[in-house]
Design a protein around this motif. Sequence first.
Motif, PDB file in Angstrom:
ATOM      1  N   ALA A  73      10.484  11.933  10.092  1.00 25.23           N
ATOM      2  CA  ALA A  73      11.079  10.837  10.863  1.00 25.23           C
ATOM      3  C   ALA A  73      10.918  11.045  12.359  1.00 25.23           C
ATOM      4  CB  ALA A  73      12.556  10.693  10.503  1.00 25.23           C
ATOM      5  N   VAL A 115       9.277   7.616  14.066  1.00 31.33           N
ATOM      6  CA  VAL A 115      10.178   6.744  14.815  1.00 31.33           C
ATOM      7  C   VAL A 115      10.118   7.163  16.295  1.00 31.33           C
ATOM      8  CG1 VAL A 115      12.574   6.043  15.094  1.00 31.33           C
ATOM      9  CG2 VAL A 115      11.650   6.470  12.808  1.00 31.33           C
ATOM     10  N   PRO A 116      10.092   6.240  17.268  1.00 29.60           N
ATOM     11  CA  PRO A 116      10.184   4.792  17.055  1.00 29.60           C
ATOM     12  C   PRO A 116       8.816   4.148  16.851  1.00 29.60           C
ATOM     13  CG  PRO A 116      10.301   5.274  19.378  1.00 29.60           C
ATOM     14  CD  PRO A 116      10.189   6.608  18.689  1.00 29.60           C
ATOM     15  N   ASP A 122       7.467   2.813  13.956  1.00 24.86           N
ATOM     16  CA  ASP A 122       6.877   2.779  12.616  1.00 24.86           C
ATOM     17  C   ASP A 122       7.976   2.722  11.564  1.00 24.86           C
ATOM     18  OD1 ASP A 122       3.923   3.153  13.107  1.00 24.86           O
ATOM     19  OD2 ASP A 122       4.731   4.910  14.160  1.00 24.86           O
ATOM     20  N   GLU A 123       8.917   1.779  11.777  1.00 26.85           N
ATOM     21  CA  GLU A 123      10.059   1.670  10.876  1.00 26.85           C
ATOM     22  C   GLU A 123       9.636   1.356   9.451  1.00 26.85           C
ATOM     23  OE1 GLU A 123       9.811   0.270  13.755  1.00 26.85           O
ATOM     24  OE2 GLU A 123      11.456   1.008  15.000  1.00 26.85           O
ATOM     25  N   LEU A 124       8.577   0.520   9.293  1.00 31.17           N
ATOM     26  CA  LEU A 124       8.128   0.158   7.941  1.00 31.17           C
ATOM     27  C   LEU A 124       7.623   1.388   7.192  1.00 31.17           C
ATOM     28  CD1 LEU A 124       7.565  -1.968   5.812  1.00 31.17           C
ATOM     29  CD2 LEU A 124       5.332  -2.380   6.901  1.00 31.17           C
ATOM     30  N   LEU A 146       8.559   4.391   7.761  1.00 34.33           N
ATOM     31  CA  LEU A 146       9.733   5.214   7.513  1.00 34.33           C
ATOM     32  C   LEU A 146      10.447   4.767   6.235  1.00 34.33           C
ATOM     33  CD1 LEU A 146      11.371   7.551   8.727  1.00 34.33           C
ATOM     34  CD2 LEU A 146      12.786   5.846   9.884  1.00 34.33           C
ATOM     35  N   VAL A 147      10.582   3.467   6.051  1.00 28.81           N
ATOM     36  CA  VAL A 147      11.191   2.931   4.833  1.00 28.81           C
ATOM     37  C   VAL A 147      10.344   3.273   3.609  1.00 28.81           C
ATOM     38  CG1 VAL A 147      11.839   0.813   3.624  1.00 28.81           C
ATOM     39  CG2 VAL A 147      12.385   1.090   6.048  1.00 28.81           C
TER      40      VAL A 147
END
Length: 339
Positions: free
Chosen positions: A134, A138-139, A141-143, A145-146
């Motif tokens: 993570a 982040v920050p 690349d939230e998709l 990360l999910v």
Amino acid sequence: MDHSPPLIAGRLTRRGVSGLVLVVLFVTPFQSMMMDSRLLYGLLAVRALLLLVLLAAVHRDRVAPITGGRLFLLIGLSDMVASAFVFDSEPNGVLVEAVAHGTIFSIVTLLIAPSRTRRKWSLVVIGIIFGAAATRLVPGDELLLVQLMAILVVHTTAVLALDVHANRAEVAGAMATVDPLTGLVNRRPAIERMTEELTAVADLSVPSSVVMLDIDHFKRVNDTLGHEAGDDALRHASGAMSALVRGRDTLCRWGGEEFLVLLPGATSETAAQVAERMRAEIERLGVTASFGVAQAVERDTVTEWVHRADDAMYRAKRNGRNQVVVNDRSASASRSTKS
């Protein structure tokens, strides 16, 4: 010597730890080609040095396999966390790396973690991997990360579910080889050990003997004092004999009130001395037992070997009980071994 609890002692062998270390050492030069960085070279050099020290310690039996696996996991996790804070990688590369570490390290964790806390160990390892990944995703690349979170959750759930079934099978296997009354092994592992000893007798000409014994008048104990007293007699007798065997010997409850002792490296004369000490210890408990001794001879089968010890034991019964009788063929084999 590996002092791990029985249910995890055999999960990871010395060869398995060595294989893990060698694979990582093999890919280390390829990792150094990924970036031209002195920090990377230094980190990889430190990791390789630690792994070489671990490999030497495991190979020389300074570190037990389970402990070696735990050190391997610690080195791997430390390396990943350090890399996460030192280097910047492409998002897709971070995702692949995290999933790869999640697969390898969570499986290693199942091999080395104590049975009761194995799930907690696995979740902690996955948490460390997720946290390290993570910091680089982040920050922005939230998709990804999910996606990483979903992959690791599904993967961890699947591995833990498989481990639950494996652990149940392991417990069932342990129960199948151990007599619940005395805590001794039962026939199956004893027969396997005897088969191995017969191979050594045939190939290396080393002596090996078995002692068969039967508690005298056991039915009378059950009929007059009750089955609970009979169970106590078996437990006390097994405890007394356990104190007289070596680590390489096998003491087994053969069935009912019969016990068998496998003594690798012992001639019939040595085995008779061990049997006599056992006889005296059992007699001090207020019961007696009859003993038969048989040394393995060339071309013996397990059935023949046990039959000769059993025959000697019944001769001890017929001769008045509470004594040790050596099979005649075993005595001849013992004399020929010495000459």
